[in-house]
Scaffold this active site. Structure first.
Site, PDB file in Angstrom:
ATOM      1  N   TYR A 144       8.941   7.129  -4.433  1.00  0.00           N
ATOM      2  CA  TYR A 144       7.790   7.016  -5.332  1.00  0.00           C
ATOM      3  C   TYR A 144       8.086   7.633  -6.700  1.00  0.00           C
ATOM      4  CZ  TYR A 144       4.202   5.374  -2.072  1.00  0.00           C
ATOM      5  OH  TYR A 144       3.442   4.623  -1.226  1.00  0.00           O
ATOM      6  N   LYS A 195      15.434   7.010   8.677  1.00  0.00           N
ATOM      7  CA  LYS A 195      16.307   5.838   8.822  1.00  0.00           C
ATOM      8  C   LYS A 195      17.734   6.352   8.650  1.00  0.00           C
ATOM      9  CE  LYS A 195      16.851   1.340   9.252  1.00  0.00           C
ATOM     10  NZ  LYS A 195      16.507   0.598  10.489  1.00  0.00           N
ATOM     11  N   ASP A 228      11.744   1.889  11.984  1.00  0.00           N
ATOM     12  CA  ASP A 228      11.394   0.579  12.556  1.00  0.00           C
ATOM     13  C   ASP A 228      10.931   0.737  14.003  1.00  0.00           C
ATOM     14  OD1 ASP A 228      14.001   1.388  13.106  1.00  0.00           O
ATOM     15  OD2 ASP A 228      14.876  -0.613  12.965  1.00  0.00           O
ATOM     16  N   ASP A 252       3.517   6.211   4.106  1.00  0.00           N
ATOM     17  CA  ASP A 252       2.535   5.295   3.533  1.00  0.00           C
ATOM     18  C   ASP A 252       2.311   4.138   4.502  1.00  0.00           C
ATOM     19  OD1 ASP A 252       0.851   4.084   1.590  1.00  0.00           O
ATOM     20  OD2 ASP A 252       2.513   2.762   1.028  1.00  0.00           O
ATOM     21  N   ASP A 256      -1.033   3.591   7.448  1.00  0.00           N
ATOM     22  CA  ASP A 256      -1.926   2.428   7.501  1.00  0.00           C
ATOM     23  C   ASP A 256      -1.939   1.830   8.903  1.00  0.00           C
ATOM     24  OD1 ASP A 256      -2.691   2.529   4.832  1.00  0.00           O
ATOM     25  OD2 ASP A 256      -2.451   0.373   4.539  1.00  0.00           O
TER      26      ASP A 256
HETATM   27  C1  IPM Z   1      -2.064   5.737  -0.123  1.00  0.00           C
HETATM   28  C2  IPM Z   1      -2.041   4.587  -1.101  1.00  0.00           C
HETATM   29  C3  IPM Z   1      -1.256   5.032  -2.326  1.00  0.00           C
HETATM   30  C4  IPM Z   1       0.159   5.352  -1.883  1.00  0.00           C
HETATM   31  C5  IPM Z   1      -1.250   4.017  -3.485  1.00  0.00           C
HETATM   32  C6  IPM Z   1      -2.645   3.582  -3.849  1.00  0.00           C
HETATM   33  C7  IPM Z   1      -0.520   4.531  -4.688  1.00  0.00           C
HETATM   34  O1  IPM Z   1      -1.506   3.464  -0.513  1.00  0.00           O
HETATM   35  O2  IPM Z   1      -2.609   6.807  -0.481  1.00  0.00           O
HETATM   36  O3  IPM Z   1      -1.555   5.570   0.980  1.00  0.00           O
HETATM   37  O4  IPM Z   1       0.997   4.449  -1.787  1.00  0.00           O
HETATM   38  O5  IPM Z   1       0.424   6.509  -1.610  1.00  0.00           O
HETATM   39 MG    MG Z   2      -1.112   3.663   1.543  1.00  0.00          MG
END
Ligand code: IPM
Ligand code: MG
Length: 367
Positions: A144, A195, A228, A252, A256
């Site tokens: 990042y 990884k 993975d 990240d 999710d």
């Molecule tokens: C998160 C989001 C952020 C990230 C984005 C919006 C920059 O996806 O907080 O997980 O990638 O960290």
């Molecule tokens: Mg995210």
């Protein structure tokens, strides 16, 4: 009586609606647990762009520097989607905030309430056991932020873009320490994700994690998994994990995945903690719900306030050391869900109530 100082940054979309519930819940919790809230509201995200020409206005940043924590709503929406990626609310507000306060430790608890098991896309025999996994994600390093990061046109006319993944051992040590402390209070298990069969940064990551855990708490059961495989195992059998420890981008993606298997984004909170101590002797932190701004239902009073309310609980726990008050809020949310009350996102076709009614139900259960 204790006074806690924080900024509230509702942001865009449903942010304002759910923030107002969270602030009421904090006030009521303060009455029961002997603290009062001093908080000011500031623009961030799309509304920052509209009112100040930037997603993270200087005045907002200054206000955040003067307090002990940030309660964040969510940012972004269709109105700003055509802006260049670098100027879009999500990236232009969140990333600089994380960097400005060195919020290196992102805690994303994945909890599937047993009453909401049917909302999980996982097979019912897996989901009905509930899910309780904590993702500890490194948040200010890796690909990042690594340099160089650029796009250029080559002599042959092609464009070339570069992102750089960099980690220093100190960055890995400090996030490992957070994971160790968290694991010690839970199932005493850490699975570190990398990884290391391909990436140099992952080889360093794994070695550093091994040394660090051995030094800090050798009773923690440490395992390692390639990212993975971890993505696959998380849907196959999530409860094999207790604490998942990951670098920035892997976290990240996996967080999710963890969020969706827990049924509803409207139920998940997160904490991003900094390095230093705030004026109360606890880590400075930013607290935000995992879901987005939900533009489709924004302004209609339909949003689920639970994630914002649970983020406020995390703020009390981590930035103010108020464990009992944090639990009071978490229990009130749990009891509200147990009572059968549902907002649209978790109603599964049944009767749904609005943000305010859900909020009032939570408020009435704060003790
Ligand atoms: C998160 C989001 C952020 C990230 C984005 C919006 C920059 O996806 O907080 O997980 O990638 O960290
Ligand atoms: Mg995210």
């Amino acid at each position: 009586m204790n006074t806690i100082h924080f900024t509230n940054l509702p942001g865009d979309g449903i942010g304002t609606e759910v923030m107002s519930v969270a602030l009421k819940v904090l006030e009521k919790t303060g009455k029961a647990h002997n603290f009062s809230c001093e908080t000011t509201c500031h623009d961030v995200g799309g509304i920052g762009i509209d009112n100040h020409g930037t997603a993270l206005p200087e005045s907002t940043l200054k206000a955040c520097q003067a307090v002990d924590a940030i309660l964040f709503g969510s940012v972004g929406g269709p109105k700003w989607e055509s802006l260049p990626p670098k100027e879009q609310p999500e990236r232009a507000a969140l990333l600089p905030l994380r960097k400005a306060f060195e919020l290196f430790a992102n805690l994303r608890p994945g909890n599937l309430f047993p009453e909401l098991a049917d909302l999980s896309p996982l097979r019912s025999d897996v989901a009905s056991a509930g899910i309780d996994v904590l993702c500890v994600r490194e948040l200010t390093g890796g690909i990042y932020f690594g340099q160089p990061k650029s796009t250029r046109t080559l002599e042959d006319g092609q464009k070339e873009a570069i992102d750089t993944m960099v980690y220093r051992s100190g960055e890995v040590e400090r996030i490992t320490e957070v994971a160790v402390r968290a694991a010690a209070l839970r199932g005493k298990k850490i699975c570190s994700v990398d990884k290391a069969n391909v990436l140099e940064t992952s080889v360093l990551w794994r070695q550093t994690v091994v040394d660090c855990v051995k030094n800090l708490d050798p009773t923690i059961e440490l395992s390692h998994m390639y990212v993975d495989n971890a993505a696959m195992q998380l849907v196959r059998n999530p409860n094999q994990f207790d604490v998942l420890l990951t670098e920035n981008m892997f976290g990240d993606i996996l967080s999710d995945e963890l969020a969706v298997i827990c049924g509803s984004l409207g139920m998940l909170a997160s904490a991003s903690l900094g390095t230093g101590k705030n004026s109360t002797g606890h880590p400075y932190g930013l607290y935000e719900p995992a879901g987005g701004t939900a533009p489709d239902i924004a302004g209609q009073g339909l949003a689920n306030p639970c994630a914002q309310v649970l983020s406020a609980a995390l703020m009390l726990r981590y930035s103010f050391g108020m464990e009992n008050a944090a639990q009071a809020i978490e229990n009130a949310v749990k009891e509200t869900i147990r009572s059968g009350l549902r907002t649209g996102d978790i109603a599964q076709g049944g009767t749904a109530v609005g943000t305010e009614e859900m909020g009032n139900a939570i408020l009435s259960r704060i003790i």
